[in-house]
Enzyme design. Structure first.
Site, PDB file in Angstrom:
ATOM      1  N   CYS A 114       0.818  -1.220   0.000  1.00  0.00           N
ATOM      2  CA  CYS A 114       0.000   0.000   0.000  1.00  0.00           C
ATOM      3  C   CYS A 114       0.852   1.271   0.000  1.00  0.00           C
ATOM      4  O   CYS A 114       0.392   2.325  -0.423  1.00  0.00           O
ATOM      5  CB  CYS A 114      -0.941   0.011   1.202  1.00  0.00           C
ATOM      6  SG  CYS A 114      -2.043  -1.399   1.206  1.00  0.00           S
ATOM      7  N   HIS A 276      -3.684   7.096   1.875  1.00  0.00           N
ATOM      8  CA  HIS A 276      -3.947   5.771   1.293  1.00  0.00           C
ATOM      9  C   HIS A 276      -5.351   5.339   1.699  1.00  0.00           C
ATOM     10  O   HIS A 276      -5.738   5.455   2.862  1.00  0.00           O
ATOM     11  CB  HIS A 276      -2.904   4.767   1.807  1.00  0.00           C
ATOM     12  CG  HIS A 276      -3.299   3.348   1.600  1.00  0.00           C
ATOM     13  ND1 HIS A 276      -3.744   2.880   0.376  1.00  0.00           N
ATOM     14  CD2 HIS A 276      -3.346   2.281   2.451  1.00  0.00           C
ATOM     15  CE1 HIS A 276      -4.047   1.603   0.493  1.00  0.00           C
ATOM     16  NE2 HIS A 276      -3.818   1.211   1.731  1.00  0.00           N
ATOM     17  N   ASN A 306     -10.128  -0.509  -1.375  1.00  0.00           N
ATOM     18  CA  ASN A 306      -8.695  -0.312  -1.153  1.00  0.00           C
ATOM     19  C   ASN A 306      -7.951  -0.928  -2.335  1.00  0.00           C
ATOM     20  O   ASN A 306      -7.946  -2.142  -2.490  1.00  0.00           O
ATOM     21  CB  ASN A 306      -8.322  -0.991   0.173  1.00  0.00           C
ATOM     22  CG  ASN A 306      -6.832  -0.961   0.463  1.00  0.00           C
ATOM     23  OD1 ASN A 306      -6.015  -0.715  -0.413  1.00  0.00           O
ATOM     24  ND2 ASN A 306      -6.478  -1.226   1.709  1.00  0.00           N
TER      25      ASN A 306
HETATM   26  N1  ACO Z   1     -18.532  -9.337   6.908  1.00  0.00           N
HETATM   27  C1  ACO Z   1     -19.153  -9.688   8.028  1.00  0.00           C
HETATM   28  N2  ACO Z   1     -18.499  -9.993   9.162  1.00  0.00           N
HETATM   29  C2  ACO Z   1     -17.173  -9.955   9.144  1.00  0.00           C
HETATM   30  C3  ACO Z   1     -16.451  -9.607   7.989  1.00  0.00           C
HETATM   31  C4  ACO Z   1     -17.184  -9.296   6.829  1.00  0.00           C
HETATM   32  N3  ACO Z   1     -16.599  -8.923   5.670  1.00  0.00           N
HETATM   33  N4  ACO Z   1     -15.142  -9.644   8.280  1.00  0.00           N
HETATM   34  C5  ACO Z   1     -15.011 -10.016   9.562  1.00  0.00           C
HETATM   35  N5  ACO Z   1     -16.254 -10.197  10.074  1.00  0.00           N
HETATM   36  C6  ACO Z   1     -16.604 -10.598  11.435  1.00  0.00           C
HETATM   37  C7  ACO Z   1     -15.532 -11.413  12.114  1.00  0.00           C
HETATM   38  O1  ACO Z   1     -15.647 -12.775  11.782  1.00  0.00           O
HETATM   39  C8  ACO Z   1     -15.838 -11.159  13.563  1.00  0.00           C
HETATM   40  O2  ACO Z   1     -16.909 -11.974  13.955  1.00  0.00           O
HETATM   41  P1  ACO Z   1     -16.965 -12.602  15.464  1.00  0.00           P
HETATM   42  O3  ACO Z   1     -16.980 -11.404  16.381  1.00  0.00           O
HETATM   43  O4  ACO Z   1     -18.217 -13.378  15.448  1.00  0.00           O
HETATM   44  O5  ACO Z   1     -15.719 -13.426  15.590  1.00  0.00           O
HETATM   45  C9  ACO Z   1     -16.325  -9.712  13.584  1.00  0.00           C
HETATM   46  O6  ACO Z   1     -16.743  -9.438  12.235  1.00  0.00           O
HETATM   47  C10 ACO Z   1     -15.285  -8.730  13.995  1.00  0.00           C
HETATM   48  O7  ACO Z   1     -14.084  -9.033  13.271  1.00  0.00           O
HETATM   49  P2  ACO Z   1     -12.820  -8.150  13.383  1.00  0.00           P
HETATM   50  O8  ACO Z   1     -11.768  -8.668  12.451  1.00  0.00           O
HETATM   51  O9  ACO Z   1     -12.483  -7.957  14.819  1.00  0.00           O
HETATM   52  O10 ACO Z   1     -13.425  -6.812  12.773  1.00  0.00           O
HETATM   53  P3  ACO Z   1     -12.884  -5.350  12.909  1.00  0.00           P
HETATM   54  O11 ACO Z   1     -13.825  -4.547  13.655  1.00  0.00           O
HETATM   55  O12 ACO Z   1     -11.436  -5.328  13.286  1.00  0.00           O
HETATM   56  O13 ACO Z   1     -12.972  -4.877  11.390  1.00  0.00           O
HETATM   57  C11 ACO Z   1     -11.529  -4.583   9.546  1.00  0.00           C
HETATM   58  C12 ACO Z   1     -12.279  -5.566  10.399  1.00  0.00           C
HETATM   59  C13 ACO Z   1     -12.525  -3.678   8.847  1.00  0.00           C
HETATM   60  C14 ACO Z   1     -10.764  -5.379   8.503  1.00  0.00           C
HETATM   61  C15 ACO Z   1     -10.579  -3.719  10.402  1.00  0.00           C
HETATM   62  O14 ACO Z   1      -9.845  -4.536  11.264  1.00  0.00           O
HETATM   63  C16 ACO Z   1      -9.652  -2.885   9.580  1.00  0.00           C
HETATM   64  O15 ACO Z   1     -10.061  -1.971   8.898  1.00  0.00           O
HETATM   65  N6  ACO Z   1      -8.343  -3.147   9.683  1.00  0.00           N
HETATM   66  C17 ACO Z   1      -7.352  -2.423   8.900  1.00  0.00           C
HETATM   67  C18 ACO Z   1      -7.461  -2.790   7.470  1.00  0.00           C
HETATM   68  C19 ACO Z   1      -6.392  -2.136   6.673  1.00  0.00           C
HETATM   69  O16 ACO Z   1      -6.266  -0.944   6.678  1.00  0.00           O
HETATM   70  N7  ACO Z   1      -5.593  -2.940   5.982  1.00  0.00           N
HETATM   71  C20 ACO Z   1      -4.443  -2.423   5.291  1.00  0.00           C
HETATM   72  C21 ACO Z   1      -4.585  -2.396   3.886  1.00  0.00           C
HETATM   73  S1  ACO Z   1      -5.007  -3.903   3.089  1.00  0.00           S
HETATM   74  C22 ACO Z   1      -3.628  -4.370   2.241  1.00  0.00           C
HETATM   75  O17 ACO Z   1      -2.593  -3.840   2.413  1.00  0.00           O
HETATM   76  C23 ACO Z   1      -3.745  -5.516   1.259  1.00  0.00           C
END
Ligand code: ACO
Length: 349
Positions: A114, A276, A306
């Site tokens: 990224c 980003h 993204n």
């Molecule tokens: N749809 C529905 N539910 C989901 C999804 C989805 N797409 N993804 C995860 N969940 C569920 C999980 O299974 C979990 O369920 P549980 O509580 O029953 O176990 C719940 O949602 C919470 O999961 P978390 O992973 O804790 O969710 P979080 O609130 O952290 O959100 C997210 C996830 C949006 C990915 C967040 O962590 C985030 O934005 N992280 C940073 C992402 C980022 O910036 N990445 C860098 C760039 S990507 C790259 O470089 C390729």
């Protein structure tokens, strides 16, 4: 020493719009969950056979080159940032050089995920400053949709990601008050595995401190891809979303403040921050932390998801096309990503 300026900018996104509801066919998710956690409403997916990371980069490059008032034959160096290359090797830079019938110029691929585009811009900036090259094409492009886990297992990352490309032409500028003021690059390898695609690779789980189930240490070759790796979904991106989120909200503002401090500037001097497009919540957090107004920040993750190395140039191009960036404006580009890597650039437009 010359400063460099962005002389032309272009972007390309595939025509295929994929909404959050479209993803329900493949995995257990919801439009509500995706919008609430990430801000994303839709993203673009490349045509499976007719579009590649390189061909999208070519389309963005054509526009950037035309806007710079030059031809592909005038380009004297290519820097291509991607984490979803057409081939494991060779890189996309040479494929673009061939596709655009450029001269036998140098082509460098940058693998900083990224942060890739800002890293690539920084590399190009150094070549312009030393006078080595005069017209450098910098590209960020990704075709992620070909390599995501579209089952519920991979939903935390698959719903975030989109395809597209952005490109700029960098040229020297003689103007005192114009061009790239500085770039700032960082890495923190202690977090390399929180956001990664583990295989195919040559590590044989060395860094993961695990045994590969069907790996015989006394044999030669053959472990590039195994059934065990596929069973563990290691051929798809892995993301510990919460760890990435926590790191990003601390480090992202730091690299922006570093750029401002290096130039004796304040957050109030920023006319446009192009963060980003990782997650709208992260961008909003950074905006609040730096006390920036809505007019000082550009986000388009809602439409494109993204697009990793393509996200900064796509957002920069859209903001410029919309007239939100004008001559003389102070533009800050900032990115974080897998690695963990960080990068920022301050540009006087
Ligand atoms: N749809 C529905 N539910 C989901 C999804 C989805 N797409 N993804 C995860 N969940 C569920 C999980 O299974 C979990 O369920 P549980 O509580 O029953 O176990 C719940 O949602 C919470 O999961 P978390 O992973 O804790 O969710 P979080 O609130 O952290 O959100 C997210 C996830 C949006 C990915 C967040 O962590 C985030 O934005 N992280 C940073 C992402 C980022 O910036 N990445 C860098 C760039 S990507 C790259 O470089 C390729």
């Amino acid at each position: 020493m010359h400063k460099s300026k962005i002389a032309g900018i272009g972007m390309y996104v595939p025509a295929n719009v994929v909404t959050n509801n479209d993803l329900l066919k493949y995995m257990d998710t919801s439009d509500e969950w995706i919008q609430e956690r990430t801000g994303i409403k839709e993203r673009r997916y490349a045509h499976r056979t007719e579009e590649t990371t390189t061909t999208m980069g070519v389309e963005a490059a054509k526009i950037a080159i035309e806007r710079a008032g030059i031809t592909p034959q005038d380009i004297d160096f290519i820097v291509f940032a991607t984490l979803s290359p057409d081939y494991y090797f060779p890189g996309c830079g040479v494929l673009l050089q061939r596709a655009m019938q450029m001269k036998e110029i140098g082509a460098l691929d940058v693998r900083n995920q990224c942060s890739g585009f800002v890293y690539a811009l920084s590399v190009a900036d150094q070549f312009i400053k030393t006078g080595m090259y005069k017209n450098i094409l910098v590209v960020g492009a990704e075709k992620h949709s070909f390599g995501l886990d579209f089952t519920t297992r991979g939903r935390n990352i698959s719903v975030i990601i989109g395809d597209g490309a952005g490109a700029v032409v960098l040229k020297p500028t003689e103007k005192e008050n114009q061009g790239i003021l500085s770039t700032h690059l960082h890495s923190d390898g202690t977090a390399a595995e929180i956001l990664a695609m583990y295989n195919p690779g040559t590590h044989a789980n060395h860094w993961l401190n695990q045994k590969v189930a069907d790996f015989n240490e006394n044999e030669i070759g053959d472990m590039f891809m195994s059934h065990d790796m596929i069973d563990k979904a290691q051929n798809f991106p892995f993301m510990d979303g919460q760890s990435v989120f926590k790191k990003a909200v601390v480090k992202f503002p730091e690299v922006i403040m570093e750029a401002l401090a290096a130039n004796g500037l304040q957050t109030t001097d920023i006319n446009m921050l192009i963060p980003h497009q990782a997650n709208l919540r992260i961008a909003q957090f950074v905006q609040q932390k730096l006390k920036l107004s809505d007019d000082q920040v550009y986000n388009n993750i809602q439409k494109f998801g993204n697009t990793t190395a393509a996200s900064v140039p796509i957002a920069l191009c859209e903001a410029w096309e919309a007239g939100k960036i004008k001559d003389g404006d102070l533009v800050c580009l900032a990115a974080f990503g897998s690695g963990f890597t960080l990068a920022s650039a301050l540009i006087k437009w």
